[in-house]
Design a protein around this motif. Structure first.
Motif, short mmCIF file in Angstrom:
data_model
loop_
_atom_site.label_atom_id
_atom_site.label_comp_id
_atom_site.label_asym_id
_atom_site.label_seq_id
_atom_site.Cartn_x
_atom_site.Cartn_y
_atom_site.Cartn_z
N ARG A 97 -7.74 -6.40 12.71
CA ARG A 97 -8.07 -5.86 14.12
C ARG A 97 -6.98 -4.57 14.42
O ARG A 97 -7.13 -4.07 15.37
N GLY A 98 -5.86 -4.52 13.58
CA GLY A 98 -4.91 -3.51 13.71
C GLY A 98 -3.65 -4.18 14.63
O GLY A 98 -3.64 -4.94 15.47
N ILE A 99 -2.67 -3.49 14.41
CA ILE A 99 -1.22 -3.90 14.93
C ILE A 99 -0.29 -2.52 15.12
O ILE A 99 -0.51 -1.51 14.34
N VAL A 100 -0.26 -2.66 16.50
CA VAL A 100 0.84 -1.48 16.66
C VAL A 100 2.04 -1.37 16.17
O VAL A 100 2.70 -2.55 16.24
N ILE A 101 2.43 -0.49 15.40
CA ILE A 101 3.56 -0.44 14.56
C ILE A 101 4.51 0.62 15.07
O ILE A 101 5.91 0.44 14.81
N ASP A 102 4.27 1.33 16.09
CA ASP A 102 5.26 2.44 17.04
C ASP A 102 4.51 3.09 18.01
O ASP A 102 3.38 2.84 18.18
N GLU A 103 5.45 3.58 18.92
CA GLU A 103 4.88 4.08 20.12
C GLU A 103 5.75 5.56 19.93
O GLU A 103 7.01 5.52 19.77
N VAL A 104 5.01 6.60 20.38
CA VAL A 104 5.44 7.85 20.47
C VAL A 104 4.82 8.64 21.67
O VAL A 104 3.72 8.68 21.72
N TYR B 277 0.69 -1.26 -0.02
CA TYR B 277 -0.09 -0.08 -0.15
C TYR B 277 0.72 1.14 -0.10
O TYR B 277 0.34 2.09 -0.73
N PHE B 278 1.95 1.30 0.78
CA PHE B 278 2.46 2.61 0.89
C PHE B 278 3.90 2.57 0.14
O PHE B 278 4.34 3.77 0.18
N ARG B 279 4.52 1.72 -0.46
CA ARG B 279 5.61 1.48 -1.31
C ARG B 279 6.70 2.25 -0.79
O ARG B 279 7.55 2.99 -1.10
N GLU B 280 7.09 1.98 0.65
CA GLU B 280 8.01 2.55 1.47
C GLU B 280 8.55 1.57 2.51
O GLU B 280 7.49 0.67 2.88
N THR B 281 9.84 1.65 2.85
CA THR B 281 10.42 0.81 4.08
C THR B 281 10.26 1.53 5.17
O THR B 281 10.81 2.46 5.28
N PRO B 282 9.58 1.25 6.23
CA PRO B 282 9.58 1.76 7.56
C PRO B 282 10.91 1.36 8.16
O PRO B 282 11.81 0.63 7.95
N ASP B 283 11.04 2.19 9.42
CA ASP B 283 12.46 1.83 10.23
C ASP B 283 12.36 0.17 10.32
O ASP B 283 11.44 -0.17 10.60
N GLU B 284 13.66 -0.13 10.73
CA GLU B 284 14.09 -1.51 11.29
C GLU B 284 12.68 -2.22 12.17
O GLU B 284 12.39 -3.40 12.00
N LEU B 285 12.62 -1.41 13.32
CA LEU B 285 11.75 -2.00 14.40
C LEU B 285 10.33 -2.33 14.28
O LEU B 285 9.67 -3.19 14.01
N THR B 286 9.88 -1.29 13.24
CA THR B 286 8.38 -1.21 12.60
C THR B 286 8.33 -2.37 11.56
O THR B 286 7.47 -3.15 11.77
N LYS B 287 9.29 -2.33 10.71
CA LYS B 287 9.30 -3.62 9.76
C LYS B 287 9.30 -4.84 10.62
O LYS B 287 8.52 -5.88 10.14
N GLU B 288 10.12 -5.04 11.47
CA GLU B 288 10.18 -6.51 12.25
C GLU B 288 8.85 -6.61 12.85
O GLU B 288 8.31 -7.75 12.81
N ARG B 289 8.34 -5.46 13.61
CA ARG B 289 6.76 -5.86 14.15
C ARG B 289 5.90 -6.21 13.27
O ARG B 289 5.03 -7.15 13.40
#
Length: 130
Positions: free
Chosen positions: A78-85, A55-67
């Motif tokens: 149901r949704g996946i938490v991909i980051d915390e800010v 969908y986004f055609r980009e690679t997120p940071d490594e932690l987000t990608k691993e998640r």
């Protein structure tokens, strides 16, 4: 209705042909009919990262990608938490076959972004607002 066995065989062929090239895999998904592509993007045959990249055609940071790689595409319903800010969570999901990115405190949604620009808009929002 797409047959699961045929879908699994298709997924295997796509994996083999794309040889871990995310962009090639996404382009190959583009060639599928909408019903087959939708079934694949919401199945247990792909991981959530493959759907994210599609969908986004980009690679997120490594932690987000691993998640994302640790979750099946079907978990996106149901949704996946991909980051915390700070106190907020960034959640990626699919609603009606469309990508959605939420920023939430667990109870309330601070911001909601939909469509192919959702991830880019979320990053911009975080840069400008938090």
């Amino acid at each position: 209705m797409v047959d699961y066995v045929e879908l699994a065989e298709l997924a295997d062929r796509l994996f083999e042909a794309s040889d871990d090239d995310d962009e090639l895999f996404a382009r190959m998904l583009d060639t599928l009919d909408a019903e087959t592509r939708g079934a694949l993007l919401s199945s247990d045959l792909l991981n959530a990262y493959q759907v994210f990249y599609y969908y986004f055609r980009e690679t997120p940071d490594e932690l987000t990608k691993e998640r994302l790689q640790l979750h099946a595409a079907s978990d996106l319903a149901r949704g996946i938490v991909i980051d915390e800010v700070d106190i907020y969570e960034v959640v990626f999901s699919l609603e009606g076959g469309e990508p959605v990115v939420l920023i939430t405190d667990g109870e309330n949604t601070l911001a909601r972004f939909e469509g192919e620009q959702a991830y880019t808009e979320m990053v911009r929002y975080l840069d400008e607002s938090l």
